[in-house]
Design a protein around this motif. Structure first.
Motif, PDB file in Angstrom:
ATOM      1  N   LEU A 462     -84.527  47.857 114.443  1.00 46.85           N
ATOM      2  CA  LEU A 462     -84.225  47.166 113.116  1.00 46.85           C
ATOM      3  C   LEU A 462     -85.322  46.924 111.613  1.00 46.85           C
ATOM      4  O   LEU A 462     -84.687  46.869 111.245  1.00 46.85           O
ATOM      5  CB  LEU A 462     -83.435  46.058 113.572  1.00 46.85           C
ATOM      6  CG  LEU A 462     -82.894  44.849 112.467  1.00 46.85           C
ATOM      7  CD1 LEU A 462     -81.301  45.198 112.235  1.00 46.85           C
ATOM      8  CD2 LEU A 462     -82.256  44.171 114.107  1.00 46.85           C
ATOM      9  N   ALA A 463     -86.534  45.935 112.657  1.00 48.72           N
ATOM     10  CA  ALA A 463     -87.408  45.678 111.644  1.00 48.72           C
ATOM     11  C   ALA A 463     -88.144  46.843 110.742  1.00 48.72           C
ATOM     12  O   ALA A 463     -88.042  46.838 109.692  1.00 48.72           O
ATOM     13  CB  ALA A 463     -88.603  44.986 112.275  1.00 48.72           C
ATOM     14  N   ARG A 464     -88.004  47.979 111.149  1.00 53.94           N
ATOM     15  CA  ARG A 464     -88.829  49.045 110.994  1.00 53.94           C
ATOM     16  C   ARG A 464     -87.690  49.866 109.659  1.00 53.94           C
ATOM     17  O   ARG A 464     -87.598  49.958 108.721  1.00 53.94           O
ATOM     18  CB  ARG A 464     -88.723  49.910 111.678  1.00 53.94           C
ATOM     19  CG  ARG A 464     -89.550  51.435 111.137  1.00 53.94           C
ATOM     20  CD  ARG A 464     -89.884  52.401 112.078  1.00 53.94           C
ATOM     21  NE  ARG A 464     -88.927  53.767 112.217  1.00 53.94           N
ATOM     22  CZ  ARG A 464     -87.936  53.325 113.674  1.00 53.94           C
ATOM     23  NH1 ARG A 464     -89.066  53.001 114.263  1.00 53.94           N
ATOM     24  NH2 ARG A 464     -86.742  53.951 113.698  1.00 53.94           N
ATOM     25  N   GLU A 465     -85.976  49.675 109.835  1.00 56.46           N
ATOM     26  CA  GLU A 465     -85.489  49.775 108.981  1.00 56.46           C
ATOM     27  C   GLU A 465     -84.944  49.210 107.683  1.00 56.46           C
ATOM     28  O   GLU A 465     -85.194  49.462 106.963  1.00 56.46           O
ATOM     29  CB  GLU A 465     -84.262  49.692 110.049  1.00 56.46           C
ATOM     30  CG  GLU A 465     -83.554  51.319 110.449  1.00 56.46           C
ATOM     31  CD  GLU A 465     -81.905  51.148 111.215  1.00 56.46           C
ATOM     32  OE1 GLU A 465     -81.254  50.443 111.103  1.00 56.46           O
ATOM     33  OE2 GLU A 465     -81.936  51.526 112.009  1.00 56.46           O
ATOM     34  N   ARG A 466     -85.149  47.608 108.441  1.00 55.22           N
ATOM     35  CA  ARG A 466     -85.267  46.267 106.921  1.00 55.22           C
ATOM     36  C   ARG A 466     -86.400  46.791 106.438  1.00 55.22           C
ATOM     37  O   ARG A 466     -86.503  47.529 104.897  1.00 55.22           O
ATOM     38  CB  ARG A 466     -84.943  45.102 107.479  1.00 55.22           C
ATOM     39  CG  ARG A 466     -84.196  44.508 108.399  1.00 55.22           C
ATOM     40  CD  ARG A 466     -84.191  43.692 109.550  1.00 55.22           C
ATOM     41  NE  ARG A 466     -84.147  42.416 108.288  1.00 55.22           N
ATOM     42  CZ  ARG A 466     -83.992  41.609 108.516  1.00 55.22           C
ATOM     43  NH1 ARG A 466     -83.986  41.001 109.261  1.00 55.22           N
ATOM     44  NH2 ARG A 466     -84.783  40.413 107.471  1.00 55.22           N
ATOM     45  N   ASN A 467     -87.586  47.499 106.973  1.00 52.72           N
ATOM     46  CA  ASN A 467     -88.736  47.605 106.044  1.00 52.72           C
ATOM     47  C   ASN A 467     -88.049  48.958 104.816  1.00 52.72           C
ATOM     48  O   ASN A 467     -89.253  48.559 104.222  1.00 52.72           O
ATOM     49  CB  ASN A 467     -89.771  47.917 106.858  1.00 52.72           C
ATOM     50  CG  ASN A 467     -91.037  48.158 105.822  1.00 52.72           C
ATOM     51  OD1 ASN A 467     -91.182  46.562 105.381  1.00 52.72           O
ATOM     52  ND2 ASN A 467     -92.406  48.533 106.030  1.00 52.72           N
ATOM     53  N   GLU A 468     -87.965  49.656 106.103  1.00 51.44           N
ATOM     54  CA  GLU A 468     -87.671  51.313 104.938  1.00 51.44           C
ATOM     55  C   GLU A 468     -87.070  50.647 103.420  1.00 51.44           C
ATOM     56  O   GLU A 468     -87.159  51.346 102.581  1.00 51.44           O
ATOM     57  CB  GLU A 468     -87.328  52.221 106.135  1.00 51.44           C
ATOM     58  CG  GLU A 468     -88.562  52.463 106.922  1.00 51.44           C
ATOM     59  CD  GLU A 468     -87.408  53.678 107.514  1.00 51.44           C
ATOM     60  OE1 GLU A 468     -88.888  54.574 108.695  1.00 51.44           O
ATOM     61  OE2 GLU A 468     -86.492  54.091 107.906  1.00 51.44           O
ATOM     62  N   PHE A 469     -86.132  49.658 103.888  1.00 54.36           N
ATOM     63  CA  PHE A 469     -84.537  49.529 103.192  1.00 54.36           C
ATOM     64  C   PHE A 469     -85.437  48.691 102.020  1.00 54.36           C
ATOM     65  O   PHE A 469     -85.152  49.004 100.925  1.00 54.36           O
ATOM     66  CB  PHE A 469     -83.227  49.133 103.581  1.00 54.36           C
ATOM     67  CG  PHE A 469     -82.603  48.127 102.610  1.00 54.36           C
ATOM     68  CD1 PHE A 469     -82.151  49.355 102.629  1.00 54.36           C
ATOM     69  CD2 PHE A 469     -83.201  47.250 102.455  1.00 54.36           C
ATOM     70  CE1 PHE A 469     -81.076  48.760 101.512  1.00 54.36           C
ATOM     71  CE2 PHE A 469     -81.560  46.319 101.412  1.00 54.36           C
ATOM     72  CZ  PHE A 469     -81.064  47.828 100.381  1.00 54.36           C
ATOM     73  N   ARG A 470     -86.661  47.764 102.186  1.00 55.72           N
ATOM     74  CA  ARG A 470     -87.145  47.088 101.423  1.00 55.72           C
ATOM     75  C   ARG A 470     -88.030  47.895 100.475  1.00 55.72           C
ATOM     76  O   ARG A 470     -87.840  47.886  98.815  1.00 55.72           O
ATOM     77  CB  ARG A 470     -88.046  46.148 102.018  1.00 55.72           C
ATOM     78  CG  ARG A 470     -89.179  45.012 101.427  1.00 55.72           C
ATOM     79  CD  ARG A 470     -89.907  43.954 102.238  1.00 55.72           C
ATOM     80  NE  ARG A 470     -91.133  44.024 101.074  1.00 55.72           N
ATOM     81  CZ  ARG A 470     -91.871  44.635 101.307  1.00 55.72           C
ATOM     82  NH1 ARG A 470     -92.813  45.315 102.050  1.00 55.72           N
ATOM     83  NH2 ARG A 470     -92.793  44.142 100.662  1.00 55.72           N
ATOM     84  N   LEU A 471     -89.005  48.657 101.384  1.00 58.01           N
ATOM     85  CA  LEU A 471     -89.786  49.559 100.156  1.00 58.01           C
ATOM     86  C   LEU A 471     -88.523  50.355  99.577  1.00 58.01           C
ATOM     87  O   LEU A 471     -89.006  50.488  98.353  1.00 58.01           O
ATOM     88  CB  LEU A 471     -90.713  50.748 101.153  1.00 58.01           C
ATOM     89  CG  LEU A 471     -91.370  50.157 102.050  1.00 58.01           C
ATOM     90  CD1 LEU A 471     -91.862  50.866 103.281  1.00 58.01           C
ATOM     91  CD2 LEU A 471     -92.783  49.806 100.858  1.00 58.01           C
ATOM     92  N   ALA A 472     -87.636  51.226  99.621  1.00 55.40           N
ATOM     93  CA  ALA A 472     -87.204  51.822  99.178  1.00 55.40           C
ATOM     94  C   ALA A 472     -85.825  51.511  97.982  1.00 55.40           C
ATOM     95  O   ALA A 472     -86.328  51.206  97.129  1.00 55.40           O
ATOM     96  CB  ALA A 472     -85.370  51.992  99.979  1.00 55.40           C
ATOM     97  N   ARG A 473     -85.627  49.800  98.194  1.00 55.43           N
ATOM     98  CA  ARG A 473     -85.030  48.954  96.894  1.00 55.43           C
ATOM     99  C   ARG A 473     -86.202  48.188  95.982  1.00 55.43           C
ATOM    100  O   ARG A 473     -85.954  48.542  94.959  1.00 55.43           O
ATOM    101  CB  ARG A 473     -85.150  47.600  97.405  1.00 55.43           C
ATOM    102  CG  ARG A 473     -84.473  46.494  97.090  1.00 55.43           C
ATOM    103  CD  ARG A 473     -83.836  45.224  97.227  1.00 55.43           C
ATOM    104  NE  ARG A 473     -84.072  44.653  98.162  1.00 55.43           N
ATOM    105  CZ  ARG A 473     -86.235  44.226  97.969  1.00 55.43           C
ATOM    106  NH1 ARG A 473     -85.831  43.761  96.190  1.00 55.43           N
ATOM    107  NH2 ARG A 473     -86.413  43.462  98.947  1.00 55.43           N
ATOM    108  N   ILE A 474     -87.854  48.502  95.976  1.00 57.00           N
ATOM    109  CA  ILE A 474     -88.633  48.770  95.339  1.00 57.00           C
ATOM    110  C   ILE A 474     -88.738  49.454  94.665  1.00 57.00           C
ATOM    111  O   ILE A 474     -89.105  49.352  93.346  1.00 57.00           O
ATOM    112  CB  ILE A 474     -90.036  47.740  95.949  1.00 57.00           C
ATOM    113  CG1 ILE A 474     -90.164  46.341  96.730  1.00 57.00           C
ATOM    114  CG2 ILE A 474     -91.235  47.394  95.304  1.00 57.00           C
ATOM    115  CD1 ILE A 474     -91.588  46.410  97.932  1.00 57.00           C
ATOM    116  N   GLU A 475     -88.785  50.572  95.229  1.00 54.89           N
ATOM    117  CA  GLU A 475     -88.763  51.608  95.086  1.00 54.89           C
ATOM    118  C   GLU A 475     -88.155  52.687  93.405  1.00 54.89           C
ATOM    119  O   GLU A 475     -88.056  52.539  92.140  1.00 54.89           O
ATOM    120  CB  GLU A 475     -88.979  52.999  95.590  1.00 54.89           C
ATOM    121  CG  GLU A 475     -89.486  54.782  95.189  1.00 54.89           C
ATOM    122  CD  GLU A 475     -90.457  54.475  93.930  1.00 54.89           C
ATOM    123  OE1 GLU A 475     -91.195  55.433  93.167  1.00 54.89           O
ATOM    124  OE2 GLU A 475     -91.697  53.363  94.791  1.00 54.89           O
TER     125      GLU A 475
END
Ligand code: SF4
Ligand code: SF4
Length: 613
Positions: A462-475
């Motif tokens: 879940l933490a990894r998914e959230r981080n990936e989502f966050r990075l995708a949002r920043i990009e």
């Protein structure tokens, strides 16, 4: 001596029982110890002074508390309502006052405290207004929704909320209702006594459950060590209502899947539920509770509890939930002085109570006062000799010795591969093990480790998914910003090209425009200097050029500063030239004119600032 029964069919043949009963693998037949508590009728307890109701009495979410300390409550009043899908309500077992809502030790294997509602009885036992339901005239959904408020859970010990088991499931059609009256664990006799004394109410409950499930058939499975209960149930059943079927006394025939296999010769695959194959199972006490709820409006506030073991008068009692254990022991003549501890449930699947003061809950089908004579401590475990007796006794067809090795060596994945989670923790393997290895403890340990690891993995995923989502949002935001900049730049190009045109007030200034404005400022300064050099002549009022008027705010600030400078210079020149008052008036007029011009420019600047981009 341990009695191992590996082939239930062999027993059936020996006993000459009904051939329609089938066999499951393994099982054991420990000393029954049922006679001690089954010779007396169900007893009633005096009303306890205080009742302590743990919120955690069922499988699922804790209910939501609806009362507060100091509230007066009536018997049967809702104290906590079911919250979430799998949850069960809690009701006041008697009338009185809520004196505490706090953490207390509860009868749970963890031995930890949990939230409880304590009621001080007023001794009146006054019922709240009850609302019976004519179930024959009410639609099924309304009936099942209403059951959610009843607080009824599986009273065989599983404590699963009953309304969940009765919800209509479009995925499967229930054709057979099995009533679990096997009561296979030693010492426990509460269902036996219930069937002997309240068979007609049980059958009425069966009718309701059959109706709600849409089942055409019902089989009541009773172990053959309860002949009186079998007779009572047969007498209560009308033709076509239910078939009473005895099954051999063989632990764990009361396990739902084993009972289905015994009665229907149907083995439920481990990855399926019985409902997937059209079969639903209810405990005999649960259907009686359902009947009383619809017939009288009575919510779940009591149950039958077997009190046995090292007590003066073993017996079954009808006990209000929340009754302190000492009250129950007193009713049974008290526990003898050499009682070492208390067991809740049977000796095979029960657990030691954390202390002797805990309250009775919905799961408490039996309380055994234990002594070292009744339950001698197991001798130290010896090495496994690979005798495979455990495998012979396992009703789930597992390889307990392999599971033991994997659990002992922390090889949890292997244990999982060997179907550790199919283990029902019945204890048959431990019971027959000549090396007295506490096998079930190893399985519980391995299960808890695997569950903890799975939860940790889930959290990490879940933490990894959230981080990936966050990075995708920043990009994405970066790209959006870049796109906006590009669009703005593209939109501003034609404006820049028009910047030389004075009719384009919002255009960004071009190089030419800037040069014009700088020239205008320089001209104004030059005029002021020339005037100063002219030696006191009233300064001619410089008229702002078009470029000055159209200047940007920053340029206008510069123009204002220049104008102020000019005014100061004019004033100084006048003073040096010793002008007459008349001349002074002229200079003052010139200064005022300069100031007015400055104010006009300032106003222009303010207006420009106030205009949004
Ligand atoms: S019964 Fe005990 S000793 Fe025999 S194989 Fe199983 S674990 Fe080993
Ligand atoms: S405790 Fe598990 S492994 Fe042992 S006999 Fe029961 S189901 Fe089989």
């Amino acid at each position: 001596m341990n009695t191992v029964v590996n082939f239930a069919s062999h027993i059936l043949q020996g006993l000459g029982l009904n051939k329609s009963v089938h066999a499951f693998n393994g099982g054991v037949h420990p000393p029954e110890h049922k006679i001690e508590s089954s010779t007396q009728p169900i007893g009633q307890l005096a009303l306890p002074k205080t009742l302590t109701l743990p919120l955690r009495q069922h499988v699922g979410y804790l209910p939501k508390v609806l009362v507060k300390v100091g509230d007066q409550v009536l018997k049967g009043q809702l104290l906590a309502e079911a919250e979430g899908t799998v949850s069960a309500a809690i009701h006041a077992p008697t009338s009185g006052t809520v004196t505490a809502i706090d953490a207390q030790i509860i009868p749970h294997p963890s031995g930890l405290p949990d939230t409880c509602i304590t009621i001080s009885s007023d001794g009146l036992d006054t019922w709240t207004a009850l609302q019976p339901v004519t179930w024959q005239k009410t639609d099924k959904k309304t009936l099942v929704d209403s059951l959610r408020r009843s607080g009824i859970v599986g009273l065989g010990g599983a404590t699963f909320p009953s309304h969940i088991k009765l919800r209509s499931n479009s995925q499967s059609t229930i054709h057979t209702l099995i009533i679990n009256a096997a009561e296979c664990e030693p010492y426990i006799t509460c269902d036996d006594l219930l069937m002997r004394e309240r068979a007609s109410e049980i059958v009425a409950g069966i009718e309701i459950v059959k109706h709600l499930l849409g089942a055409q058939k019902c089989i009541i499975g009773i172990e053959d060590n309860k002949p009186l209960a079998g007779l009572a149930m047969r007498a209560a059943c009308q033709p076509g209502q239910a078939l009473v079927q005895t099954v051999p006394t063989l632990y764990p025939s009361g396990d739902a899947r084993r009972l289905i296999q015994l009665l229907l010769d149907l083995e439920i695959p481990s990855d399926k539920r019985s409902t997937d194959l059209g079969v639903q199972v209810f405990n005999v006490a649960t259907v009686l509770a359902i009947y009383r709820y619809f017939a009288f409006g009575e919510p779940s506030i009591s149950r039958i509890v077997t009190v046995t073991g090292n007590v003066a008068r073993p017996q079954n009692f009808e006990v209000l939930f929340g009754t302190p254990l000492p009250d129950l022991m007193s009713a049974a003549g008290g526990a003898h002085a050499n009682t070492s501890h208390y067991i809740m449930g049977g000796p095979m699947m029960g657990f030691d109570l954390p202390n002797s003061q805990v309250p009775i809950t919905k799961a408490a089908n039996c309380i055994i006062a234990a002594t070292a004579d009744l339950f001698p401590a197991a001798p130290p475990a010896m090495p496994c000799i690979r005798c495979t007796r455990c495998a012979d006794a396992c009703p789930v067809n597992l390889q307990p010795q392999e599971l033991y090795w994997f659990a002992k060596s922390d090889n949890f994945e292997k244990a999982r591969d060997y179907k550790l989670f199919d283990c029902i923790e019945c204890g048959c393997c431990s019971y027959v093990c000549p090396s007295t290895i506490p096998l079930v403890q190893y399985y519980r340990y391995a299960k808890s480790e695997i569950i903890a690891a799975d939860k940790a993995q889930e959290a990490a995923d879940l933490a990894r998914e959230r981080n990936e989502f966050r990075l995708a949002r920043i990009e994405r935001e970066k790209l959006e910003r870049a796109q906006k900049h590009a669009e703005r730049a593209a939109a501003s190009k034609p404006e820049i090209s028009r910047a030389g045109n004075s009719d384009a007030p919002t255009a960004a200034p071009s190089d030419a425009a800037v040069t014009d404005k700088q020239a205008a400022i320089a001209a104004a300064i030059a005029r002021a200097k020339a005037q100063k050099l002219a030696g006191g002549a009233a300064p001619a009022q410089p008229t702002p050029t078009a470029a000055e008027v159209k200047a940007s705010p920053a340029d206008k600030q510069a123009l204002i500063a220049a104008a102020i400078e000019r005014a100061k210079a004019a004033k100084l020149a006048a003073a040096q030239a010793g002008l007459t008052p008349k001349n002074t008036e002229n200079v003052s007029a010139s200064v005022h004119a300069e100031i007015n011009q400055t104010d006009a420019l300032r106003e222009q600047v303010q207006l420009t600032k106030a205009t949004p981009d």
